[in-house]
Every structure is written in C-alpha cells, then in structure tokens.
Design a protein around this motif. Sequence first.
Motif, short mmCIF file in Angstrom:
data_model
loop_
_atom_site.label_atom_id
_atom_site.label_comp_id
_atom_site.label_asym_id
_atom_site.label_seq_id
_atom_site.Cartn_x
_atom_site.Cartn_y
_atom_site.Cartn_z
N VAL A 195 4.80 10.69 1.66
CA VAL A 195 4.33 9.83 0.55
C VAL A 195 5.40 8.80 0.26
O VAL A 195 6.58 9.15 0.04
N TYR A 196 4.98 7.51 0.23
CA TYR A 196 5.95 6.43 -0.03
C TYR A 196 5.33 5.39 -0.96
O TYR A 196 4.12 5.14 -0.93
N SER A 197 6.18 4.76 -1.76
CA SER A 197 5.77 3.62 -2.58
C SER A 197 6.99 2.77 -2.87
O SER A 197 8.12 3.27 -2.90
N THR A 198 6.76 1.49 -3.07
CA THR A 198 7.86 0.61 -3.49
C THR A 198 8.26 0.89 -4.93
O THR A 198 9.27 0.39 -5.41
N LEU B 94 0.95 9.13 6.65
CA LEU B 94 1.77 8.42 5.67
C LEU B 94 0.86 7.82 4.61
O LEU B 94 -0.05 7.05 4.93
N LEU B 95 1.09 8.18 3.35
CA LEU B 95 0.36 7.58 2.23
C LEU B 95 1.26 6.53 1.59
O LEU B 95 2.37 6.85 1.13
N VAL B 96 0.80 5.29 1.57
CA VAL B 96 1.54 4.20 0.93
C VAL B 96 0.85 3.91 -0.40
O VAL B 96 -0.29 3.43 -0.42
N VAL B 97 1.53 4.20 -1.50
CA VAL B 97 0.90 4.20 -2.81
C VAL B 97 1.22 2.91 -3.57
O VAL B 97 2.36 2.43 -3.53
N ALA B 98 0.21 2.37 -4.26
CA ALA B 98 0.40 1.18 -5.09
C ALA B 98 -0.57 1.24 -6.26
O ALA B 98 -1.55 2.00 -6.24
N ASN B 99 -0.30 0.44 -7.26
CA ASN B 99 -1.26 0.24 -8.35
C ASN B 99 -1.29 -1.25 -8.69
O ASN B 99 -0.70 -2.06 -7.97
N SER B 100 -1.95 -1.62 -9.75
CA SER B 100 -2.12 -3.04 -10.07
C SER B 100 -0.81 -3.74 -10.34
O SER B 100 -0.69 -4.96 -10.13
N SER B 101 0.22 -3.00 -10.80
CA SER B 101 1.50 -3.62 -11.14
C SER B 101 2.48 -3.66 -9.97
O SER B 101 3.59 -4.18 -10.11
N SER B 102 2.11 -3.11 -8.85
CA SER B 102 3.01 -3.09 -7.70
C SER B 102 3.33 -4.50 -7.23
O SER B 102 2.50 -5.42 -7.32
N THR C 97 -1.27 8.41 11.02
CA THR C 97 -2.37 7.88 10.21
C THR C 97 -1.77 7.29 8.94
O THR C 97 -1.19 8.02 8.12
N VAL C 98 -1.90 5.99 8.78
CA VAL C 98 -1.35 5.28 7.61
C VAL C 98 -2.49 4.98 6.65
O VAL C 98 -3.46 4.30 7.00
N VAL C 99 -2.40 5.52 5.43
CA VAL C 99 -3.46 5.36 4.43
C VAL C 99 -2.90 4.69 3.18
O VAL C 99 -2.09 5.29 2.47
N PRO C 100 -3.28 3.44 2.89
CA PRO C 100 -2.90 2.82 1.62
C PRO C 100 -3.70 3.49 0.49
O PRO C 100 -4.93 3.65 0.57
N VAL C 101 -3.01 3.91 -0.57
CA VAL C 101 -3.65 4.58 -1.71
C VAL C 101 -3.43 3.73 -2.95
O VAL C 101 -2.29 3.41 -3.29
#
Length: 419
Positions: free
Chosen positions: A309-312, A383-391, A410-414
Amino acid sequence: MATTEPTYSTRAGSQRVQRHESEYAVKPLSVSEQFRKIGRHKGIFASILLLCLLLSAIAGMFVKPSYEAKSTVVAYQLPTDPGNPNTIGQRIDIDTESSVASSKEVTDAAAAKLNPDNENLGKQIRSNMQVSGHSQTAVMDIFVTNSDPQKAADMANAVAQSYLDVRSQHMQDAIKSASDNAQAQIDASGSDEAKKVLNEKKAQIQVTSTNPGRIVSQASAPSDSQSRGMPIYLAIGAVAGLLLGALAAYLADRGSKKVAYSDRLEEISARKVSVVPANSKAEGMRRVLRRIGAPEGDLAAAGLGGITVYSTDSALSSEVYEELKQVLPAKSTNFATASAFESIESGSSVKRVVDAKTPIVIETAADTDLSKLLLAAEATGALLVVANSSSNHRELKEFFDSADFSESTTVVPVFLNEK
C-alpha cells in the motif's frame, strides 16, 4: 532457511495478472465524461456565460441601427470622342461606370448637394456606400447605409443624380472641345469645299447627345434596420459564452493542482480506478480485493505474496492499511506497518521478508525510496496506490511517470471518496 519461488511469480499467476490488467484497461474518455469535467466547474462556466450575455446586451443597446437604401440607375451609351464617329455606339463598360459612381468626384458632388458645410460628408458617403453593376447590362444599384433611414435614402439619390450630372458634364466638355477643334480647322482651311465638310462635322458634334442616363428607381427611406437586433446580439453572446465557459471550465479542471476526482486519478495512472465510498469503506475494500483476484481475501490462493500500500500522503496509505486489516483474515495474513517496512534493508532483504511472511500486507510511507517500494510491489504481486480529492496531482503524476512496474505486479489506483 531455503527459499522457494513465491506463488505470485508462477506462470499461472502471471497469466492471471495479465488477463486482469487487460480487463481493466482504461478506455478513452467519452463525450459525456468530457462534459462531466466541465460540469464540475459550474461556477466558472456560469460566470463566463452571464458575462458574455451581459456584454452582448450592452453592445445591442449602444450600437446604432443601420439602414440601407438603394437607388438604381441606367447609363446611356455616349461616344468617348464626339469628334470621332467610330466611337459612337460603343458598349458601356458597367464595371468602369460603377467605379465612376463611387469616385471621390461623384461623392463630393453629392455631399455638396446635401450639406455644403460638412467637409467630411463625402468621405462618410464613400465609406458607407457600395455600387453594384448588373452583368451584361447598363444598370447599376447604388447602396448607402446610415443610422438614419431618410438620410440613407437622400444620400443614395444624391449619389445617383451626381453620377448622371458628372457624366453629362464630361460629355458636354468633350463636345465643346471637339467643336472648338473643328472650328480651328475651319479657320485654318483655305478651301471652301473643306470648310463645308468641316462645318458639317461641327454641326454633327454639336448635336451629340449629352443625356447620360436616368434614375430607374429612386431610393426611399427603408423601414427595416440592417443591423443586428437585441435577440441576435444575445444569441451571439450565448454562443460565445457557452464556448468560452466550457473552455475555461475544462482548463480549470485540467490545471487543478489537486486530484479532485477519481477520473483524474485514472488519467494520471492510465489505469482503471477503484473507488472506495466514504459510507462503505469495507465494501469498497472488498471490491479492491476482487479487483486483484482475491474476492474472499485469500491472497495466497490468488497467487499473490501480499499487498503493498502506497500513497503520496502517508495518512491515506495508513487508512487503507487499517481497512485491509479489517477485511482480510487475520489468522492467515501478516501485516507490516510503515515503520516496520522502513527497518527492512533494501535489495534482497525485502524479498526474503515477503517470502518468509507470505501473504503480507505492507504499509509504506510517502517518502519511501521508489526502488524499495517497487521491490515490495514485485514481491507481493499487488500495489495499491491511494489518493483522494486533496492529493497532489503533480506528485502522483511524477510517481506514475517514474515507476517502472514489473509485468507481474497488479497496480490498482484506489480513490477514497470523501462524500
């Protein structure tokens, strides 16, 4: 401890991943999706539309109406040289006559008839008139426009009459010149017979017609304006507002520094995005598991060594990590926090830890080294790449542009929906 080939790298697992990625390939944005982008910025769109309507309404109020009057003239044939019988009956060149009718000489003469005190009237008439000759005929139309319908008619009639007057005067001057020339020849001749011939020629010259033509149709004050009315101005403003408003809204959407919406994450990642609703996070995470081929949470059976799990934004990866702890079976799944992952040495150590604790869910920090993150993603297989509206849009784009993902990952943007 002997190492074995992890299940996520088997041929069957690789085929499963390839089929899955093909299934979720991103399709080009449809027209409706493009309109949805514009609809997100209704305030910008509406403001520009209203501004264009307001400006067009103001233009419609202050722009004076324009009226066009038409006078029609027929030009008669006149010899170009009264002293030369061969020029009698020559065909009229209507293009030349049209140029004469719109000349400074004619328009200044028309202006003098209308208002001799206005020195600029001739120039005003020339800039607002048009002469159109009828092909293969001696007829031409004189059009004059003005904000006053009666003045437009008066100008058109004055130009038509001045054209005929100027043409007639030129003919009279030509007749006088030819007659004077004939008289000079008579005075210089010593032969009575020659004088007789020259006197006959002079008589013919003096009876040459000077009738230049006539006004076929006098201009009258037009009742309908040629300028655009208020409805036309408003229609132009509406069209301009729709186009400019749509463009501004689209550019605002494209230029936003935040991800803002799930489909922007889809554009950045070039992958189908899994949206996790705010009011049903557990169900959203189960859909993510279904996406990577483990609908019941059995990662090993899905051919995976685990999930990275990854996110900026570290808070977002932590949130998804905690949600996975709730939906995955705790007895058969290992979990590693970001701090625990950071304590692992890069290189083969990452692979050994994953192999030893398969299946494992790894939380990573925003500042995790990219090479180490990619090693973890390859080892776990997902790999889950996580973001929201404020990213941050730029940071995510740089990540996807820089990351060289393994084909077996498998790369999945969440996207975490906050509404």
